[in-house]
Design a protein around this motif. Structure first.
Motif, PDB file in Angstrom:
ATOM      1  N   LYS A  92      12.327  22.971  50.035  1.00 31.09           N
ATOM      2  CA  LYS A  92      12.014  21.386  49.816  1.00 31.09           C
ATOM      3  C   LYS A  92      12.454  20.697  51.204  1.00 31.09           C
ATOM      4  CE  LYS A  92      14.490  20.576  46.134  1.00 31.09           C
ATOM      5  NZ  LYS A  92      15.245  19.609  45.199  1.00 31.09           N
ATOM      6  N   SER A  93      13.027  21.081  51.961  1.00 25.85           N
ATOM      7  CA  SER A  93      13.613  20.277  53.168  1.00 25.85           C
ATOM      8  C   SER A  93      12.387  19.815  53.848  1.00 25.85           C
ATOM      9  CB  SER A  93      14.561  21.023  53.975  1.00 25.85           C
ATOM     10  OG  SER A  93      14.094  22.048  54.520  1.00 25.85           O
ATOM     11  N   VAL A  94      11.292  20.689  53.928  1.00 29.21           N
ATOM     12  CA  VAL A  94      10.034  20.340  54.804  1.00 29.21           C
ATOM     13  C   VAL A  94       8.849  20.114  53.964  1.00 29.21           C
ATOM     14  CG1 VAL A  94      10.944  21.336  56.798  1.00 29.21           C
ATOM     15  CG2 VAL A  94       9.608  22.545  55.067  1.00 29.21           C
ATOM     16  N   GLU A  95       7.886  19.643  54.201  1.00 31.28           N
ATOM     17  CA  GLU A  95       6.604  19.143  53.621  1.00 31.28           C
ATOM     18  C   GLU A  95       5.653  19.978  54.021  1.00 31.28           C
ATOM     19  OE1 GLU A  95       6.146  14.677  52.964  1.00 31.28           O
ATOM     20  OE2 GLU A  95       7.047  15.007  54.491  1.00 31.28           O
ATOM     21  N   ASP A  96       5.594  21.416  53.444  1.00 32.01           N
ATOM     22  CA  ASP A  96       4.573  22.452  53.804  1.00 32.01           C
ATOM     23  C   ASP A  96       3.178  22.344  53.355  1.00 32.01           C
ATOM     24  OD1 ASP A  96       3.566  24.782  55.065  1.00 32.01           O
ATOM     25  OD2 ASP A  96       5.329  26.094  54.192  1.00 32.01           O
TER      26      ASP A  96
ATOM     27  N   HIS B 289      21.308  24.145  62.554  1.00 32.01           N
ATOM     28  CA  HIS B 289      20.284  23.657  63.444  1.00 32.01           C
ATOM     29  C   HIS B 289      19.066  23.278  62.594  1.00 32.01           C
ATOM     30  CE1 HIS B 289      22.547  26.160  66.190  1.00 32.01           C
ATOM     31  NE2 HIS B 289      22.292  25.376  66.898  1.00 32.01           N
ATOM     32  N   TRP B 290      18.831  23.836  61.554  1.00 31.80           N
ATOM     33  CA  TRP B 290      17.650  23.641  60.700  1.00 31.80           C
ATOM     34  C   TRP B 290      17.441  22.258  60.204  1.00 31.80           C
ATOM     35  CZ3 TRP B 290      13.619  26.896  58.963  1.00 31.80           C
ATOM     36  CH2 TRP B 290      12.665  26.222  57.786  1.00 31.80           C
ATOM     37  N   PHE B 291      18.501  21.603  60.025  1.00 35.89           N
ATOM     38  CA  PHE B 291      18.744  20.104  59.451  1.00 35.89           C
ATOM     39  C   PHE B 291      18.801  19.277  60.670  1.00 35.89           C
ATOM     40  CE2 PHE B 291      19.839  22.507  55.640  1.00 35.89           C
ATOM     41  CZ  PHE B 291      18.962  21.665  54.780  1.00 35.89           C
ATOM     42  N   TRP B 292      19.560  19.862  61.764  1.00 34.48           N
ATOM     43  CA  TRP B 292      19.706  19.013  62.987  1.00 34.48           C
ATOM     44  C   TRP B 292      18.208  18.579  63.541  1.00 34.48           C
ATOM     45  CZ3 TRP B 292      23.215  16.533  65.881  1.00 34.48           C
ATOM     46  CH2 TRP B 292      22.826  16.156  67.210  1.00 34.48           C
ATOM     47  N   LEU B 293      17.273  19.539  63.498  1.00 35.84           N
ATOM     48  CA  LEU B 293      16.073  19.325  63.945  1.00 35.84           C
ATOM     49  C   LEU B 293      15.239  18.253  63.190  1.00 35.84           C
ATOM     50  CD1 LEU B 293      14.671  22.719  65.392  1.00 35.84           C
ATOM     51  CD2 LEU B 293      15.154  20.521  66.513  1.00 35.84           C
ATOM     52  N   LEU B 294      15.350  18.024  62.092  1.00 34.42           N
ATOM     53  CA  LEU B 294      14.941  17.095  61.037  1.00 34.42           C
ATOM     54  C   LEU B 294      15.469  15.907  61.188  1.00 34.42           C
ATOM     55  CD1 LEU B 294      14.608  19.332  57.863  1.00 34.42           C
ATOM     56  CD2 LEU B 294      12.650  19.001  59.547  1.00 34.42           C
ATOM     57  N   TYR B 295      16.850  15.895  61.327  1.00 37.10           N
ATOM     58  CA  TYR B 295      17.176  14.254  60.916  1.00 37.10           C
ATOM     59  C   TYR B 295      18.237  14.135  62.402  1.00 37.10           C
ATOM     60  CZ  TYR B 295      16.293  15.204  56.236  1.00 37.10           C
ATOM     61  OH  TYR B 295      15.554  15.561  55.174  1.00 37.10           O
ATOM     62  N   GLU B 296      18.641  15.016  63.163  1.00 33.77           N
ATOM     63  CA  GLU B 296      19.483  14.775  64.315  1.00 33.77           C
ATOM     64  C   GLU B 296      20.709  13.960  63.856  1.00 33.77           C
ATOM     65  OE1 GLU B 296      19.238  14.131  69.154  1.00 33.77           O
ATOM     66  OE2 GLU B 296      17.832  12.836  67.860  1.00 33.77           O
ATOM     67  N   TYR B 297      20.798  12.736  64.285  1.00 32.81           N
ATOM     68  CA  TYR B 297      22.221  12.021  63.968  1.00 32.81           C
ATOM     69  C   TYR B 297      22.078  11.161  62.859  1.00 32.81           C
ATOM     70  CZ  TYR B 297      19.518   8.576  66.577  1.00 32.81           C
ATOM     71  OH  TYR B 297      18.704   7.731  67.259  1.00 32.81           O
ATOM     72  N   ASN B 298      20.830  11.028  62.083  1.00 29.82           N
ATOM     73  CA  ASN B 298      20.874  10.269  61.014  1.00 29.82           C
ATOM     74  C   ASN B 298      21.396  10.940  59.722  1.00 29.82           C
ATOM     75  OD1 ASN B 298      18.679   8.174  61.650  1.00 29.82           O
ATOM     76  ND2 ASN B 298      18.020  10.152  62.646  1.00 29.82           N
ATOM     77  N   GLY B 299      22.400  10.298  59.113  1.00 27.94           N
ATOM     78  CA  GLY B 299      23.005  10.913  57.929  1.00 27.94           C
ATOM     79  C   GLY B 299      24.636  11.088  58.640  1.00 27.94           C
ATOM     80  N   SER B 300      25.027  11.044  59.844  1.00 29.77           N
ATOM     81  CA  SER B 300      26.280  11.103  60.245  1.00 29.77           C
ATOM     82  C   SER B 300      27.030   9.880  60.070  1.00 29.77           C
ATOM     83  CB  SER B 300      26.197  11.604  61.840  1.00 29.77           C
ATOM     84  OG  SER B 300      25.738  10.473  62.670  1.00 29.77           O
ATOM     85  N   ALA B 301      28.277   9.958  59.949  1.00 33.95           N
ATOM     86  CA  ALA B 301      29.127   8.707  59.748  1.00 33.95           C
ATOM     87  C   ALA B 301      30.654   8.885  59.912  1.00 33.95           C
ATOM     88  CB  ALA B 301      28.799   8.206  58.272  1.00 33.95           C
ATOM     89  N   ALA B 302      31.366   7.992  60.553  1.00 34.07           N
ATOM     90  CA  ALA B 302      32.709   7.940  60.591  1.00 34.07           C
ATOM     91  C   ALA B 302      33.518   6.962  59.660  1.00 34.07           C
ATOM     92  CB  ALA B 302      33.056   7.713  61.856  1.00 34.07           C
TER      93      ALA B 302
ATOM     94  N   THR C 272       9.756  15.239  58.876  1.00 29.44           N
ATOM     95  CA  THR C 272       9.849  16.318  57.711  1.00 29.44           C
ATOM     96  C   THR C 272       8.293  16.843  57.249  1.00 29.44           C
ATOM     97  OG1 THR C 272       9.857  14.371  55.892  1.00 29.44           O
ATOM     98  CG2 THR C 272      12.070  15.326  56.635  1.00 29.44           C
ATOM     99  N   LYS C 273       7.290  16.416  58.089  1.00 29.54           N
ATOM    100  CA  LYS C 273       6.083  16.842  57.712  1.00 29.54           C
ATOM    101  C   LYS C 273       5.872  17.947  58.503  1.00 29.54           C
ATOM    102  CE  LYS C 273       2.880  13.445  55.530  1.00 29.54           C
ATOM    103  NZ  LYS C 273       1.530  12.837  55.545  1.00 29.54           N
TER     104      LYS C 273
ATOM    105  N   GLN D  11       8.701  25.130  61.320  1.00 29.75           N
ATOM    106  CA  GLN D  11      10.366  24.565  61.422  1.00 29.75           C
ATOM    107  C   GLN D  11      11.050  25.847  61.770  1.00 29.75           C
ATOM    108  OE1 GLN D  11      11.723  22.062  61.476  1.00 29.75           O
ATOM    109  NE2 GLN D  11      13.939  22.480  60.660  1.00 29.75           N
ATOM    110  N   LEU D  12      10.638  26.960  61.096  1.00 30.98           N
ATOM    111  CA  LEU D  12      11.354  28.271  61.589  1.00 30.98           C
ATOM    112  C   LEU D  12      11.413  28.603  63.005  1.00 30.98           C
ATOM    113  CD1 LEU D  12      12.929  30.884  60.566  1.00 30.98           C
ATOM    114  CD2 LEU D  12      10.426  31.968  59.912  1.00 30.98           C
ATOM    115  N   ILE D  13      10.321  28.619  63.542  1.00 25.33           N
ATOM    116  CA  ILE D  13       9.990  29.016  64.954  1.00 25.33           C
ATOM    117  C   ILE D  13      10.690  28.198  65.898  1.00 25.33           C
ATOM    118  CG2 ILE D  13       8.475  29.242  66.735  1.00 25.33           C
ATOM    119  CD1 ILE D  13       8.371  31.671  64.735  1.00 25.33           C
ATOM    120  N   ARG D  14      10.561  26.756  65.730  1.00 18.54           N
ATOM    121  CA  ARG D  14      11.331  25.900  66.464  1.00 18.54           C
ATOM    122  C   ARG D  14      12.735  26.082  66.463  1.00 18.54           C
ATOM    123  NH1 ARG D  14      10.941  19.405  65.219  1.00 18.54           N
ATOM    124  NH2 ARG D  14      11.639  19.525  63.050  1.00 18.54           N
TER     125      ARG D  14
END
Length: 580
Positions: free
Chosen positions: A130-134, A172-185, A389-390, A396-399
């Protein structure tokens, strides 16, 4: 397990502005840590707003090690008060440094395994799906699922907050989708976690609003009270136009979008600024949006330009008509409110309500061991983020595996998939890159050309032309580089293509054409230190050493460690000093 339970469930009582410590205390503690760990992470902070708007904005500056790890020189922070803005800038620096350090050490932290090997220890497979819109055909989806289960990933431990279980997820799967979005200190793990969850929700509803592209509800001005009203007065005092809209779209916490335009300085000294804020309470969401506007706007009196992130950047009010128009007026208090005095309670509420909507919250501890300042990477499979996410599951697997799977193994996987499905351009494009990285340039060109024949979307077509041009450059076929680059530029101007164009002209000895290309690259990417240095070398080649110095110095302002710029500047200075 017990350690993570303690970190994420330890009481985190709020004291001010949704924070678990007073900002003065935060600034003192964070600066002390940054300066005492023996790593050159942090240089200092400085206030950068001009005071025109009256909302403070701070920069935190990375030192050498911070720049090396993040690739950045600064972070920005904002707040309703000077100390809150300073604390925000410091926490942004800690957050990004911690995340990028974690990313670079992932091979040491994670378990290199497959979904099949991990079994129930991994996050549920349906959450990956569900993490990608396939939008691929059924056959391609089934092939993707089969390979997804058996190829290895770097899995990292994550705290599934609702169930209080540790699950492993492929970083890495989620890093490619969101990179630094969702990180917080934050001052505490729960504080940082709430912020990370809210940021992903903000990105999600922002993406949804772009896709809907229709008017939203307007927030009644007379319903805005307290600290938010004080911030509103800062804008109204300067007669800046504000459009305040409800962008919550059914999420359990409120998101408020704000667009601002200063008629007295637009368009010659300011831009239309459009952003959003999400928090557990409506007032705090609005405060977040109003301070974010201040951070991006440069006091509505600047030569600078802000970079869009979650929401589009409008050039004219006509483009923004669906923000200007609205469906109805509502009060600020009509929006959802999950505010609690303790961050842990808010996380409990968020995790249950998000699960009711079909989402699970995962929290990855990315705290840097030497700093020991709480930092979290939040992952919520299924959250939207612009168009990133589209993407099909197979793509997504290959990249993803291309980031860490050795070249020969990557080639084997691609060729195995191509035996079953041959009509996907991205398979040929990635196989081309595998050949390029192996030094097999002709094979790479063949694969890239095959990918172009399969009608890739414009953005990927430009990327493929860039790869082809780079391959020809490696083959020293500079005229073919130019031909290929020009095909890409017919679609869209991007700095990477102009960089290749400039390098090709330079190798052909056409320094004026090269300089023109490099200058265009700097216009499109003002932070591109290497292209300023490239202009310097063009000027050096035509014996304009005094002017070349200016460009070498500009390059070093942007990247103090750029060796080619240092050497160019040293040559110019030595020659000119000898001449004098």
């Amino acid at each position: 397990m017990e350690d993570l339970l303690k970190k994420f469930l330890e009481p985190s009582q709020k004291v001010v502005a949704d924070k678990a410590k007073f900002p003065e205390e935060t600034v003192k503690e964070v600066e002390k840590k940054l300066l005492s760990v023996g790593l050159k992470i942090y240089k200092g902070v400085k206030r950068v707003d001009k005071g025109r708007l009256g909302i403070p904005v701070y920069l935190s500056l990375y030192d050498i090690e911070g720049q090396r790890i993040t690739g950045k020189f600064k972070q920005m922070g904002k707040g309703a008060t000077e100390t809150l803005a300073k604390a925000s800038a410091l926490m942004e620096l800690v957050e990004r440094f911690s995340l990028f350090f974690y990313y670079k050490k992932i091979h040491e932290i994670g378990k290199f395994a497959t979904f099949e090997e991990l079994g129930d220890k991994a996050i549920p497979f349906e959450n990956i799906l569900k993490s990608v819109e396939d939008e691929e055909d059924k056959k391609t989806k089934e092939i993707a699922k089969r390979f997804l289960k058996k190829v290895p990933f770097h899995f990292v431990p994550a705290f599934e907050f609702r169930t209080k279980e540790i699950k492993y997820l492929p970083f890495h799967w989620f890093w490619l989708l969101y990179e630094y979005n969702g990180s917080a200190a934050g001052n505490t793990y729960p504080e940082a976690s709430v912020q990370g969850v809210c940021e992903l929700i903000e990105r999600h509803v922002s993406a949804y609003s772009i896709r809907e592209n229709s008017p939203m509800s307007a927030i009644k001005r007379d319903s805005i009270k307290g600290e938010a009203k004080e911030l509103l007065n800062c804008y109204e005092r300067l007669r800046i136009n504000l459009w305040i809209r409800d962008m919550t779209f059914g999420m359990p916490v409120p998101t408020i979008a704000v667009m601002a335009m200063d008629p007295s300085t637009y368009p010659h000294r300011s831009e239309i600024v459009y952003t959003a804020g999400t928090a557990t309470s409506p007032e705090r969401a609005l405060i977040r949006a109003l301070t974010e506007i201040a951070q991006l706007a440069g006091d509505f009196d600047t030569e600078g330009r802000y970079e869009e992130s979650g929401l589009p950047k409008f050039s004219t009010l006509e483009e923004a008509k669906n923000v200007i128009n609205y469906t109805k007026e509502i009060s600020l208090n009509d929006l959802p409110n999950l505010y609690a005095e303790d961050h842990v309670k808010e996380l409990e509420l968020l995790s249950e309500k998000m699960k009711n909507l079909g989402y699970e919250i995962y929290l990855v501890d990315i705290t840097h061991s030497a700093l020991n300042l709480p930092a979290v990477y939040t992952i919520i499979p299924g959250m939207l983020f612009r168009e990133r996410t589209k993407i099909s599951l197979l793509y997504q697997l290959i990249r993803t595996i291309s980031l860490f799977i050795p070249v020969e193994e990557n080639k084997k996987i691609l060729e195995e998939i191509l035996k079953e499905v041959e009509d996907k351009y991205y398979l040929w494009a990635y196989l081309g890159t595998v050949h390029k990285n192996s030094g097999k340039n002709l094979e790479a060109i063949f694969c890239y050309e095959k990918a172009l024949q399969l009608s890739p979307p414009e953005a990927d077509k430009i990327a493929i032309y860039t790869h082809i041009a780079d391959t020809y450059f490696r083959m020293e076929e500079y005229k073919k580089v130019i031909e290929t680059v020009l095909k890409g530029l017919e679609i869209e101007e991007i700095p990477e293509l102009y960089n290749l164009l400039g390098r090709a002209y330079y190798r052909l000895g056409d320094y004026f054409q090269a300089m023109e290309a490099f200058l265009r690259a700097t216009e499109l990417a003002p932070a591109s230190a290497i292209d300023y240095a490239n202009v310097g070398y063009c000027l050096k080649a035509i014996n304009q050493l005094s002017t070349a110095q200016i460009f070498f110095r500009k390059a070093l302002e942007l990247d103090p460690d750029l060796t080619m710029a240092k050497r160019g500047l040293e040559y110019c200075e030595a020659f000119l000093n000898t001449k004098n």
